[in-house]
Scaffold this active site. Structure first.
Site, PDB file in Angstrom:
ATOM      1  N   LYS A  52       0.838  -1.199   0.000  1.00 43.72           N
ATOM      2  CA  LYS A  52       0.000   0.000   0.000  1.00 43.72           C
ATOM      3  C   LYS A  52       0.879   1.257   0.000  1.00 43.72           C
ATOM      4  O   LYS A  52       0.610   2.219  -0.722  1.00 43.72           O
ATOM      5  CB  LYS A  52      -0.951  -0.022   1.217  1.00 43.72           C
ATOM      6  CG  LYS A  52      -2.059  -1.063   1.049  1.00 43.72           C
ATOM      7  CD  LYS A  52      -2.875  -1.325   2.313  1.00 43.72           C
ATOM      8  CE  LYS A  52      -3.799  -2.521   2.061  1.00 43.72           C
ATOM      9  NZ  LYS A  52      -4.648  -2.877   3.208  1.00 43.72           N
ATOM     10  N   GLN A  96      -4.668  -1.431   9.379  1.00 43.26           N
ATOM     11  CA  GLN A  96      -4.602  -2.786   8.821  1.00 43.26           C
ATOM     12  C   GLN A  96      -5.202  -3.802   9.801  1.00 43.26           C
ATOM     13  O   GLN A  96      -4.877  -3.798  10.988  1.00 43.26           O
ATOM     14  CB  GLN A  96      -3.133  -3.128   8.493  1.00 43.26           C
ATOM     15  CG  GLN A  96      -2.938  -4.436   7.760  1.00 43.26           C
ATOM     16  CD  GLN A  96      -3.515  -4.443   6.338  1.00 43.26           C
ATOM     17  OE1 GLN A  96      -3.650  -3.391   5.704  1.00 43.26           O
ATOM     18  NE2 GLN A  96      -3.870  -5.610   5.845  1.00 43.26           N
ATOM     19  N   ASP A 119     -11.121   2.570   3.637  1.00 42.74           N
ATOM     20  CA  ASP A 119     -11.370   1.129   3.549  1.00 42.74           C
ATOM     21  C   ASP A 119     -12.856   0.828   3.308  1.00 42.74           C
ATOM     22  O   ASP A 119     -13.197  -0.292   2.928  1.00 42.74           O
ATOM     23  CB  ASP A 119     -10.963   0.451   4.869  1.00 42.74           C
ATOM     24  CG  ASP A 119      -9.617  -0.237   4.795  1.00 42.74           C
ATOM     25  OD1 ASP A 119      -9.298  -0.783   3.724  1.00 42.74           O
ATOM     26  OD2 ASP A 119      -8.907  -0.243   5.812  1.00 42.74           O
TER      27      ASP A 119
END
Ligand code: GUN
Length: 281
Positions: A52, A96, A119
């Site tokens: 990422k 995460q 997200d």
């Protein structure tokens, strides 16, 4: 023989489009920035987080990294997120998952401002998707819609079967296919005669989480098959939830593993970051 849906190529196209946009914004004095939080050092998470950050660098999105120790308390993490929510220089916040067991994931997801929820996991983002209002969409399902559209595959009116009902993939995937006017069936561990249901699918999206589970007997002739799984087989080779060699001759289109759905998740995360900057900064 099926057409291969090349996720690597399509994700590169998207990233290049974003790179051009970000360059243009920079000329106008607008910068885009993502905060990336990892708690502990789960090796798979470290790989995802690294990828990422690399994508941010490629596109020209600033990334601010928070690598927190495993012992970080829930309150410390919530305090960091509160600080990032109020930081005008940060457009997106990515924490995460999975988090260590002593931290309540739902609490953390709920604490991220919906305006920075790149997200698409916040209940407000999910609720907006359900009722067709604008909001961030979970990256893997959003990436699959892009794969289908950019491969010229029509969705409206098609029978779509989604195997899996997770909050990250199965549920948002089903809602997105419904939004695209497919007729959607969601299958899960309690579904009776999974094979018969899958055989009806024009578009079969497999997020079952079991290596090489779906064979040719589940797939209608000419179906489009999307494989969300990623595992290592007994020879340590990457494989999906689908028996690729068996299903590929039956399908009209199929995603490989690796190089299918995987690269799209990051491309859509980058897309959400740029959108967050465009919409809310
Ligand atoms: N863990 C596995 N996939 C994801 C993802 O898309 N986002 C976050 N935050 N964590 C993950």
């Amino acid at each position: 023989m099926a057409n291969l849906i090349d996720g690597k190529k399509i994700s590169k196209e998207i990233k290049d489009e974003l790179k051009a946009k970000v360059e243009q914004y920079k000329k106008e004095g607008k910068e885009c920035s993502l905060a990336v939080i990892q708690v502990g050092n789960d090796p798979a998470s470290s790989v995802y987080v690294g990828n990422k950050k690399k994508a941010c660098e490629y596109i020209g999105i600033g990334s601010v990294s928070y690598e927190l120790p495993e012992e970080t308390t829930e309150q410390e993490l919530l305090d960091l997120i509160a600080k990032l929510n109020n930081d005008k220089k940060i457009n997106g916040i990515l924490c995460q998952l999975p988090l260590p067991k002593h931290i309540d994931e739902d609490k953390v997801i709920n604490s991220i401002s919906p305006e920075k929820d790149v997200d698409g996991f916040h209940p407000q983002s999910v609720g907006s998707l359900v009722i067709g209002q604008p909001g961030f969409v979970s990256c893997t399902p959003a990436g699959i819609i892009e794969l289908l559209k950019r491969s010229g595959i029509e969705i409206a009116g098609k029978n779509c079967v989604v195997i899996g009902r997770s909050n990250i993939v199965g549920k948002p995937m089903s809602l997105l296919m419904l939004r695209e006017n497919a007729t959607v069936t969601i299958c899960h561990s309690k579904t009776k005669d999974l094979q018969a249901v899958c055989k009806q699918a024009d578009i079969l999206i497999v997020a079952i989480g079991k290596p090489q589970y779906i064979g040719a007997e589940y797939v209608k002739d000419g179906a489009v098959v999307i494989d969300v799984g990623i595992h290592r087989d007994e020879n340590n080779k990457l494989c999906g939830d689908v028996k690729f060699d068996e299903v590929e001759p039956v399908a009209s289109y199929i995603t490989p593993v690796p190089g299918g759905v995987g690269p799209m998740t990051i491309a859509m995360l980058m897309n959400n970051c740029v959108s967050a900057m465009e919409l809310f900064s």
